[in-house]
Scaffold this motif. Structure first.
Motif, PDB file in Angstrom:
ATOM      1  N   GLN A 160       0.831  -1.206   0.000  1.00 23.76           N
ATOM      2  CA  GLN A 160       0.000   0.000   0.000  1.00 23.76           C
ATOM      3  C   GLN A 160       0.859   1.247   0.000  1.00 23.76           C
ATOM      4  O   GLN A 160       1.805   1.383   0.779  1.00 23.76           O
ATOM      5  N   ASN A 162       0.048   5.603  -0.142  1.00 19.75           N
ATOM      6  CA  ASN A 162      -1.047   6.559   0.017  1.00 19.75           C
ATOM      7  C   ASN A 162      -0.925   7.658  -1.027  1.00 19.75           C
ATOM      8  O   ASN A 162       0.138   8.285  -1.171  1.00 19.75           O
ATOM      9  N   THR A 164      -2.527  11.263  -2.303  1.00 15.73           N
ATOM     10  CA  THR A 164      -3.317  12.411  -1.858  1.00 15.73           C
ATOM     11  C   THR A 164      -3.564  13.339  -3.032  1.00 15.73           C
ATOM     12  O   THR A 164      -2.619  13.775  -3.692  1.00 15.73           O
ATOM     13  N   LEU A 193      -9.974   6.235   1.102  1.00 17.53           N
ATOM     14  CA  LEU A 193      -9.627   6.258   2.522  1.00 17.53           C
ATOM     15  C   LEU A 193     -10.499   7.242   3.289  1.00 17.53           C
ATOM     16  O   LEU A 193     -10.008   8.059   4.069  1.00 17.53           O
ATOM     17  N   ARG A 214      -7.992  11.265  -0.156  1.00 14.26           N
ATOM     18  CA  ARG A 214      -6.922  10.301   0.089  1.00 14.26           C
ATOM     19  C   ARG A 214      -7.336   8.918  -0.421  1.00 14.26           C
ATOM     20  O   ARG A 214      -8.492   8.508  -0.256  1.00 14.26           O
ATOM     21  N   TYR A 215      -6.371   8.223  -1.010  1.00 15.84           N
ATOM     22  CA  TYR A 215      -6.617   6.913  -1.596  1.00 15.84           C
ATOM     23  C   TYR A 215      -5.455   5.976  -1.252  1.00 15.84           C
ATOM     24  O   TYR A 215      -4.305   6.411  -1.116  1.00 15.84           O
ATOM     25  N   ALA A 216      -5.790   4.699  -1.109  1.00 14.34           N
ATOM     26  CA  ALA A 216      -4.777   3.659  -0.970  1.00 14.34           C
ATOM     27  C   ALA A 216      -4.577   3.022  -2.345  1.00 14.34           C
ATOM     28  O   ALA A 216      -5.542   2.611  -2.990  1.00 14.34           O
ATOM     29  N   GLY A 363      -5.785   5.901   8.455  1.00 14.67           N
ATOM     30  CA  GLY A 363      -5.290   6.119   7.097  1.00 14.67           C
ATOM     31  C   GLY A 363      -4.725   4.894   6.425  1.00 14.67           C
ATOM     32  O   GLY A 363      -4.094   4.998   5.376  1.00 14.67           O
ATOM     33  N   LYS A 364      -4.961   3.713   6.997  1.00 11.66           N
ATOM     34  CA  LYS A 364      -4.470   2.479   6.408  1.00 11.66           C
ATOM     35  C   LYS A 364      -5.631   1.522   6.162  1.00 11.66           C
ATOM     36  O   LYS A 364      -6.589   1.479   6.934  1.00 11.66           O
TER      37      LYS A 364
END
Length: 601
Positions: A160, A162, A164, A193, A214-216, A363-364
């Motif tokens: 993973q 992150n 933004t 996220l 925010r995206y994983a 955030g995970k």
């Protein structure tokens, strides 16, 4: 001579008419921030009734709207007409480029070209660019900007990272959530996220809003990859401000108005399209020390379990359920391996189908796989349930690690008598009021003593009772004979399609040695065949069938599924035992129902 003069006069008149026709192009601005629309205006003065040829714009622009108006003037008997077209355009060029609005034809005339300079919208996010050498102040600074960033440009494959996306808004930007532009490569797995974060600040006297999404992101192959482009489709309002459009609430602010920069009685929606720039990421391959094992790159992995009930009493022949949880931070559910339940001497095991789910914590992405396993001891004494382990790769330390659920020792007591093991709660319960009347005053009284206290009934009443009972039994026999005989042309046994299909699937999976498919097919078959039972795992199937040869085949299947395999597996022997079990007649006796309290509601 007169003829020559006439030709000259006609030529002068024709030229005057030709020069009288004009088509002038002008734009609302020539310095244009990337992603914003602008207005092209064509003013025509002449008598031609044709329309402009706008096809030349398709190469470098996207046309959002076209409106027109006209005005007729009569002066000293001379009629002239002025016409105007307003065209909403979005340049296809990117920041730093120049693009030209080409000449547009209308009849015998054409417009003048107009050159535009495309500005980098990132200047809004970094207003100090004005101090950079060679910086030229635009006519109108960017009001909107977008920027993408990642927290790790050197991850392992399937790790993973992150991403933004930040929107910068200094002009009342509105719209929906950004979307990734799929390039068809399937190089990335992307998960959101949570909700966006919004903050405000003042930069060089300008009020600025920052909206962060925010995206994983999980790279699906190694090598140099570029993150996909993210696009935001939005708009801003002019000439009336937010809320003046009465249709906004109906459409939720998701539709564009055709009038880009064109005033009306309502607020005009001016489209804004913002695209991020791809970010190059160097994805590292699976380390060689993983040695072909299941690849699980995570920040942490944990195994834990809970019994149902929490403190069970283990007895021979009685089932107890334990749910094992595998929790990993930084992966999605399909990256989790199946739990391997090792064989234990003295225990039969029947794992259920795993259930997976995702969540977001700090955030995970957090993935959890839970698997319920039913244990049935077949001997008393001390029995050890083997440890469960999962190998994984710690992306923080760069090392292979192992999550372990330690071995557990249980003390198994001899089984209870068969009658005592039957479920009492599943038997038909009498009416509460009747049951209270049936309770004796002294619980110590035997049945015979209670019978002695029952008042004797007159013999004359027994004759009526016997007659009623005989008539009732005779009616049942007649009804059974009537409904037993099928109608002409009607099959004697009508089987439901669900059971027939499940039976075929069981046989097919057994022939193909598809053990997982066979397990699921058996559960579906048992649910169809034993309608009045609760079928959730293989132990329920075994109890429902209640046949030694079938139970033996299920043990062999379980060894194939969750152990090292069994040399005893034979598809023909399994199918034979299954067909024998399928031919058995079902029963609704209470003693055949599953044990109470084994599963949570």
């Amino acid at each position: 001579m007169k003829k020559i003069i006439s030709i000259l006069v006609f030529g002068i008149f024709f030229c005057a008419e030709a020069f009288a026709q004009t088509l002038v192009a002008k734009t609302s601005r020539t310095d244009l921030p990337e992603g914003e629309a602008f207005l092209l205006t064509l003013d025509y003065d002449g008598s031609d009734s044709s329309v402009p040829e706008l096809g030349v714009l398709d190469k470098d622009f996207t046309i959002y709207s076209v409106t027109n108006s006209y005005q007729t003037n009569i002066i000293n008997g001379q009629v002239s007409q002025q016409r105007q077209w307003q065209i909403g355009l979005m340049p296809k060029a990117t920041a730093g480029m120049t693009v030209t609005v080409p000449p547009i034809k209308l009849g015998s005339v054409q417009s003048n070209p107009v050159q535009l300079r495309i500005l980098d919208a990132q200047n809004l996010a970094h207003p100090d660019n004005s101090d950079n050498p060679g910086y030229q102040a635009p006519q109108q600074g960017p009001r909107f900007a977008v920027k993408g960033s990642v927290d790790n440009q050197n991850p392992y494959v399937q790790q993973q990272i992150n991403y933004t996306l930040t929107l910068y808004d200094a002009g009342g930007l509105q719209g929906g959530e950004p979307e990734f532009i799929d390039d068809g490569s399937n190089n990335w797995l992307i998960r959101g996220l949570g909700q966006p974060e919004i903050s405000s600040k003042v930069v060089n006297g300008r009020s600025l809003r920052e909206i962060r999404f925010r995206y994983a992101m999980f790279p699906q192959k190694s090598g140099r990859l570029k993150t996909p482009v993210m696009r935001f489709n939005g708009y801003y309002l002019t000439q009336g401000g937010r809320g003046s459009d009465p249709f906004e609430e109906i459409f939720g602010g998701s539709l564009f108005d055709a009038g880009v920069g064109f005033g009306s009685m309502f607020a005009t929606r001016n489209p804004v399209v913002l695209n991020t720039k791809p970010i190059e990421v160097n994805v590292r391959p699976i380390p060689s020390e993983n040695d072909g094992n299941w690849w699980l790159p995570a920040e942490s992995v944990r195994l834990y379990a809970e019994w149902s009930p929490q403190r069970p009493d283990f007895k021979v022949g009685e089932a107890v359920s334990r749910t094992v949880y595998l929790k990993a931070v930084g992966v999605v559910e399909n990256q989790l391996p199946d739990i391997n339940f090792k064989n234990a001497e003295g225990l039969k095991q029947y794992p259920e189908r795993p259930v997976t789910q995702n969540a977001v914590e700090s955030g995970k992405v957090v993935a959890v796989k839970k698997t319920a396993n039913v244990y049935i001891p077949d001997r008393s004494g001390n029995i050890t349930i083997p440890e469960i382990s999962v190998d994984w790769f710690n992306v923080k330390t760069g090392r292979l690690e192992r999550a372990v659920l330690p071995a557990t020792s249980i003390q198994v007591q001899p089984g209870s008598a068969p009658a005592a093991a039957q479920p009492q709660a599943t038997r038909p319960q009498p009416d509460i009021q009747q049951s209270e009347k049936m309770l004796p005053d002294n619980p110590e009284k035997t049945t015979a003593a209670a019978a002695k206290e029952t008042p004797a009934q007159p013999e004359s009443r027994f004759g009526a009772y016997y007659t009623a009972i005989a008539a009732f039994i005779l009616g049942l026999i007649v009804s059974w004979l009537l409904f037993r005989t099928p109608k002409k042309g009607q099959p004697k046994n009508e089987e439901k399609p669900g059971l027939r299909d499940s039976r075929k699937t069981v046989v097919r999976c057994a022939k193909d040695n598809d053990f997982r498919g066979l397990r699921d097919a058996l559960l579906n078959w048992a649910e169809e065949k034993f309608k009045n039972r609760r079928i959730t795992n293989m132990s329920d199937v075994v109890r429902a069938v209640n046949a030694k040869d079938f139970e033996k085949q299920i043990d062999i299947l379980t060894a194939e599924l969750y152990g090292k395999g069994s040399e005893e597996w034979n598809s023909a022997a399994f199918i034979k035992a299954f067909e024998k079990a399928d031919a058995k007649k079902t029963t609704d006796k209470a003693t055949d129902k599953p044990l109470p309290g084994l599963y949570k509601n």
